[in-house]
Design a protein around this motif. Structure first.
Motif, PDB file in Angstrom:
ATOM      1  N   GLN A 126      13.747  12.115  70.662  1.00 36.15           N
ATOM      2  CA  GLN A 126      13.699  11.107  71.713  1.00 36.15           C
ATOM      3  C   GLN A 126      12.258  10.636  71.904  1.00 36.15           C
ATOM      4  O   GLN A 126      11.318  11.349  71.582  1.00 36.15           O
ATOM      5  CB  GLN A 126      14.174  11.709  73.052  1.00 36.15           C
ATOM      6  CG  GLN A 126      15.639  12.122  73.084  1.00 36.15           C
ATOM      7  CD  GLN A 126      15.963  12.779  74.406  1.00 36.15           C
ATOM      8  OE1 GLN A 126      15.416  13.837  74.732  1.00 36.15           O
ATOM      9  NE2 GLN A 126      16.818  12.146  75.185  1.00 36.15           N
ATOM     10  N   THR A 148      14.666   7.617  65.841  1.00 34.69           N
ATOM     11  CA  THR A 148      14.164   8.935  66.251  1.00 34.69           C
ATOM     12  C   THR A 148      14.476   9.942  65.157  1.00 34.69           C
ATOM     13  O   THR A 148      15.273   9.677  64.257  1.00 34.69           O
ATOM     14  CB  THR A 148      14.800   9.362  67.576  1.00 34.69           C
ATOM     15  OG1 THR A 148      16.220   9.300  67.448  1.00 34.69           O
ATOM     16  CG2 THR A 148      14.369   8.447  68.712  1.00 34.69           C
ATOM     17  N   ARG A 200      14.399  10.314  79.151  1.00 25.41           N
ATOM     18  CA  ARG A 200      13.924   9.792  77.864  1.00 25.41           C
ATOM     19  C   ARG A 200      14.974   8.873  77.272  1.00 25.41           C
ATOM     20  O   ARG A 200      14.646   7.859  76.663  1.00 25.41           O
ATOM     21  CB  ARG A 200      13.705  10.947  76.874  1.00 25.41           C
ATOM     22  CG  ARG A 200      12.620  11.908  77.249  1.00 25.41           C
ATOM     23  CD  ARG A 200      12.589  13.032  76.214  1.00 25.41           C
ATOM     24  NE  ARG A 200      12.039  14.243  76.802  1.00 25.41           N
ATOM     25  CZ  ARG A 200      12.182  15.460  76.322  1.00 25.41           C
ATOM     26  NH1 ARG A 200      12.875  15.635  75.199  1.00 25.41           N
ATOM     27  NH2 ARG A 200      11.649  16.485  76.918  1.00 25.41           N
ATOM     28  N   ASP A 201      16.241   9.242  77.444  1.00 20.77           N
ATOM     29  CA  ASP A 201      17.320   8.408  76.904  1.00 20.77           C
ATOM     30  C   ASP A 201      17.314   7.019  77.525  1.00 20.77           C
ATOM     31  O   ASP A 201      17.584   6.027  76.845  1.00 20.77           O
ATOM     32  CB  ASP A 201      18.676   9.070  77.174  1.00 20.77           C
ATOM     33  CG  ASP A 201      19.125   9.945  76.017  1.00 20.77           C
ATOM     34  OD1 ASP A 201      18.386  10.042  75.017  1.00 20.77           O
ATOM     35  OD2 ASP A 201      20.212  10.548  76.128  1.00 20.77           O
ATOM     36  N   PRO A 259      15.041  15.130  79.256  1.00 20.46           N
ATOM     37  CA  PRO A 259      15.821  14.431  78.227  1.00 20.46           C
ATOM     38  C   PRO A 259      16.631  13.229  78.710  1.00 20.46           C
ATOM     39  O   PRO A 259      16.613  12.174  78.062  1.00 20.46           O
ATOM     40  CB  PRO A 259      16.739  15.543  77.694  1.00 20.46           C
ATOM     41  CG  PRO A 259      15.921  16.780  77.842  1.00 20.46           C
ATOM     42  CD  PRO A 259      15.163  16.600  79.137  1.00 20.46           C
ATOM     43  N   ALA A 260      17.333  13.342  79.825  1.00 17.50           N
ATOM     44  CA  ALA A 260      18.201  12.226  80.230  1.00 17.50           C
ATOM     45  C   ALA A 260      17.377  10.980  80.539  1.00 17.50           C
ATOM     46  O   ALA A 260      17.832   9.854  80.329  1.00 17.50           O
ATOM     47  CB  ALA A 260      19.027  12.628  81.448  1.00 17.50           C
ATOM     48  N   HIS A 275      23.444  11.677  81.269  1.00 13.85           N
ATOM     49  CA  HIS A 275      22.929  10.309  81.374  1.00 13.85           C
ATOM     50  C   HIS A 275      22.952   9.832  82.803  1.00 13.85           C
ATOM     51  O   HIS A 275      23.994   9.417  83.289  1.00 13.85           O
ATOM     52  CB  HIS A 275      23.746   9.349  80.514  1.00 13.85           C
ATOM     53  CG  HIS A 275      23.553   9.595  79.068  1.00 13.85           C
ATOM     54  ND1 HIS A 275      24.314  10.499  78.369  1.00 13.85           N
ATOM     55  CD2 HIS A 275      22.650   9.103  78.195  1.00 13.85           C
ATOM     56  CE1 HIS A 275      23.899  10.531  77.113  1.00 13.85           C
ATOM     57  NE2 HIS A 275      22.893   9.704  76.974  1.00 13.85           N
ATOM     58  N   GLY A 322      14.680   5.113  75.759  1.00 18.99           N
ATOM     59  CA  GLY A 322      15.130   4.756  74.420  1.00 18.99           C
ATOM     60  C   GLY A 322      16.105   3.588  74.457  1.00 18.99           C
ATOM     61  O   GLY A 322      16.018   2.644  73.657  1.00 18.99           O
ATOM     62  N   GLN A 323      17.021   3.635  75.425  1.00 14.13           N
ATOM     63  CA  GLN A 323      18.006   2.563  75.552  1.00 14.13           C
ATOM     64  C   GLN A 323      17.327   1.242  75.883  1.00 14.13           C
ATOM     65  O   GLN A 323      17.717   0.179  75.390  1.00 14.13           O
ATOM     66  CB  GLN A 323      19.040   2.935  76.620  1.00 14.13           C
ATOM     67  CG  GLN A 323      20.284   2.077  76.574  1.00 14.13           C
ATOM     68  CD  GLN A 323      20.909   2.049  75.179  1.00 14.13           C
ATOM     69  OE1 GLN A 323      21.208   3.077  74.596  1.00 14.13           O
ATOM     70  NE2 GLN A 323      21.075   0.845  74.605  1.00 14.13           N
TER      71      GLN A 323
END
Lengths: 465, 465
Positions: free
Chosen positions: A186, A213, A197-198, A194-195, A462, A201-202
């Motif tokens: 990510q 990635t 970072r998503d 992490p959530a 998420h 990324g989105q």
């Protein structure tokens, strides 16, 4: 009293100015290796994206004070001067003047190392290839701008940290097709859980960035000394512009040569007055470790405000004053396309790694009253210590200035405030600015319960879903 | 256990919901005189300005929970019910059902007075004249909307407080010619120090509002029962729509009838648990006084968040729990055209009036890095106690969410923080969000000096100049 400052950007110039203000008589000299002093390096991506005032591509807007202005304050500034050695016993430095080609010795009473950081370069980026850049200083920015004006169409950015993300936006907005290669799973790995970072990324993908990635770069493809692509483990990616943004390293060569002790992080170890272990030698800015007030540990967190602040502290102390750097709480903020991201304190991951018994709550709400047309999504994670309820950190993903709410949490971290303190706060409410219960208050209410009930605060995968 | 709540807007509904959550068995009844419960009255100007989602003119978007939703939570809601009397000894209220025309007696174990405030009406506005409105509740908003749809072209707003300012924006944006009459020399008199009031006044004028300060209204001109103008000491101002926004008064009739003590402010006096002096009777929301945490005085500051919070506290306590209202620090925020205004704590004027030895500094800077195209002016006044350095308050005039920085100061006021604490904070910096030294830090640096040096912090007349 002779003050010598090595490095003329954030910490160095802050130190020189403060020293001058506190001691009108000291002789203050700044030695800077480049052509530029006193500029806001954080603004480099925004000159590229055309978000700055002035003429397109004018990096001069980032300069806060010119050498002439410093001279007027009674501070000698020498550009294109490399400091190549220190004799701490004799209290002299060896200086190479690139204009004259001559090397001379300069004496000092107090020496400040404000040498900052340099961009890390993997082996494959070590060669000097046209079209391959880092983005640390104004010449880097000018070189990228020159490639853009030369008609670069396809950019590859290697690394999804702050700089990589910001430059992805800059170059996309300049009309380039941008591919971002990140070796981890990510982007924004050091900043967020992490959530969150998503969500970042989105945002890249939604903006048309080709985000890849888990991608290792193996080398460069070149033709006639100019880059034509990047080789990855999945094959080649063509590019006429490559930005290497895989992190920074403290520029400690000079410090080590002088016998200055480094910390575990690899950055210079200093006390709260910015003093090194070597008599007469101080250090300030990105080259130094700082105290993280939440963990009480010494860490390397090179960020603009702390660098300026350390410089001021060093400047006062070098002329006999007594100032102390209070440390940081790990606040950072960045924009990536239409999203804003901020964090302070510790993420859940960082709190776990620090051995704290931490719990987090996630809230996805709206920045303004929900019935307002201009309300946008605002995702918040709030982290606290179980039992004590001490606040440990916060993460925000939203739009515009909404994420500047992070400063409220930063304020609470400074006073080691508890979740309960936040929940009771009289925060500003009107429909164009927040809900009657601001997201911070709602999150605090929930976190208060989690802290007491010992619930697990493990994230839903998420928060934006 | 029988809980009776009089008033179903912010405090009343918050209390009912909290009581239900803490006691699944209590019988909870809400008596509301109007047709609406649980709505955000602060949103009324934004339905008028078309800033809200949903259909144009739909005030239903402001409703958080319907009577049916409350019923599903096991809370009885009776609309169009006037509570006309209380027998505190017998623990009963007299209720008039406007639909049936009948009056009945309802028993209670615990009674909450959440009767809120009503708009003040000067003598000249006492008559029922078509086209003359206040803006306190949804029917008021609907009546104004009806006049707009009927083709009103010229509006006069009487009063330059929050509501008057917000409605000036709403009506201007609906295409009306707006005249704002203020009897004092400046608008926003209760919120800001004089120089900041001037910025607000200038904003109105720049937006095309005909602002007339120092103007006394003498009466109304009417034709066939409809307003045609307002008579002032300087002559008539024609209008087909008049908004009376000269302030609010706590609706204490019922409280007084029940023998409930009022404070000096004229609002209901309660303790931190929202208990009145009469056994079994509680009060919450805009009808109450609150403790100002900076002065430790009891004041009447009717604002949405505090009302909701007091309601929750009362709800918990009425069913045997123990919650306390922490008081307020005087935070408020509003938008007027393209400017945002926020304040917390005390103004210099308020600090002087409270007998504090206060000093202020003014800073006019930019909300984002100065070289960013999207940077806007941000005017900040920071006030502290001389000597101790305790922060007392802040005022902001800027654009958009930039003034939400007020929450950082609100956080510090809660912990009785000092200027020095603010100056040391690790606030978020990136060029799209702030300067490296956020305006709060720069202002704190200057105020720290003023506090120590005992400088006079008397304002320059125009911070925006």
């Amino acid at each position: 009293m002779r003050i010598l400052v090595v490095g003329g950007v954030a910490a160095g110039m802050s130190a020189a100015s403060r020293a001058r203000r506190h001691d009108p008589h000291a002789r203050i000299t700044v030695l800077e290796r480049s052509d530029w002093i006193s500029y806001g390096a954080c603004g480099l991506p925004y000159v590229l994206s055309r978000d700055t005032r002035g003429d397109p591509g004018d990096f001069g807007v980032l300069v806060a004070r010119t050498p002439e202005q410093m001279q007027d304050q009674g501070i000698d500034v020498h550009l294109r001067h490399d400091v190549t050695g220190v004799d701490a016993a004799a209290r002299t430095v060896r200086v190479h003047d690139r204009d004259t080609g001559r090397t001379r010795t300069e004496p000092y009473d107090q020496l400040l190392l404000a040498t900052g950081v340099h961009a890390a370069r993997p082996d494959w980026a070590a060669r000097d290839v046209a079209g391959v850049h880092v983005l640390r200083d104004i010449p880097d920015g000018q070189a990228i701008e020159a490639d853009l004006q030369r008609g670069a169409r396809r950019a590859v950015i290697v690394g999804g940290g702050y700089i990589g993300l910001e430059v992805a936006e800059s170059l996309t907005r300049r009309g380039l097709h941008v591919t971002l290669l990140e070796h981890a799973g990510q982007v924004a790995g050091r900043a967020l859980d992490p959530a969150y970072r998503d969500l970042v990324g989105q945002t890249l993908r939604d903006a048309g960035v080709d985000l890849r990635t888990g991608t290792q770069v193996r080398g460069l493809h070149t033709r006639a000394g100019r880059v034509t692509g990047v080789e990855t483990q999945d094959g080649p990616v063509s590019a006429d512009l490559v930005i290497v943004a895989v992190g920074v390293r403290p520029s400690t060569d000079l410090a080590r040569a002088a016998g200055v002790r480094l910390g575990r992080s690899g950055a210079v170890s200093v006390d709260a007055r910015q003093r090194t272990n070597v008599d007469g030698i101080w250090a300030a800015g990105d080259v130094c470790e700082v105290t993280h007030r939440v963990t009480r540990r010494r860490v390397h967190l090179p960020l603009g405000l702390a660098a300026n602040r350390m410089g001021r502290v060093a400047g006062v102390n070098m002329v006999g004053g007594d100032a102390r750097f209070p440390g940081v709480v790990g606040t950072a903020i960045f924009r990536v396309f239409d999203r804003s991201v901020a964090r302070t304190g510790l993420t859940q991951d960082e709190a776990d790694a620090a051995g704290l018994d931490a719990v987090s709550v996630d809230l996805s709400s709206r920045d303004h009253a929900g019935y307002m047309r201009d309300a946008h999504d605002l995702h918040v994670r709030l982290t606290a210590e179980r039992g004590s309820g001490r606040l440990l950190g916060a993460q925000f993903v939203g739009v515009g200035d909404a994420v500047k709410r992070v400063d409220v949490i930063a304020a609470l971290l400074h006073s080691r405030g508890r979740v309960h303190d936040l929940a009771e706060m009289d925060l500003a409410y009107a429909p164009p600015f927040s809900s009657v219960w601001d997201v911070l208050l709602v999150a605090a209410g929930r976190l208060g319960k989690a802290v007491r009930e010992g619930q697990t605060g493990r994230p839903p995968p998420h928060p934006g879903a």
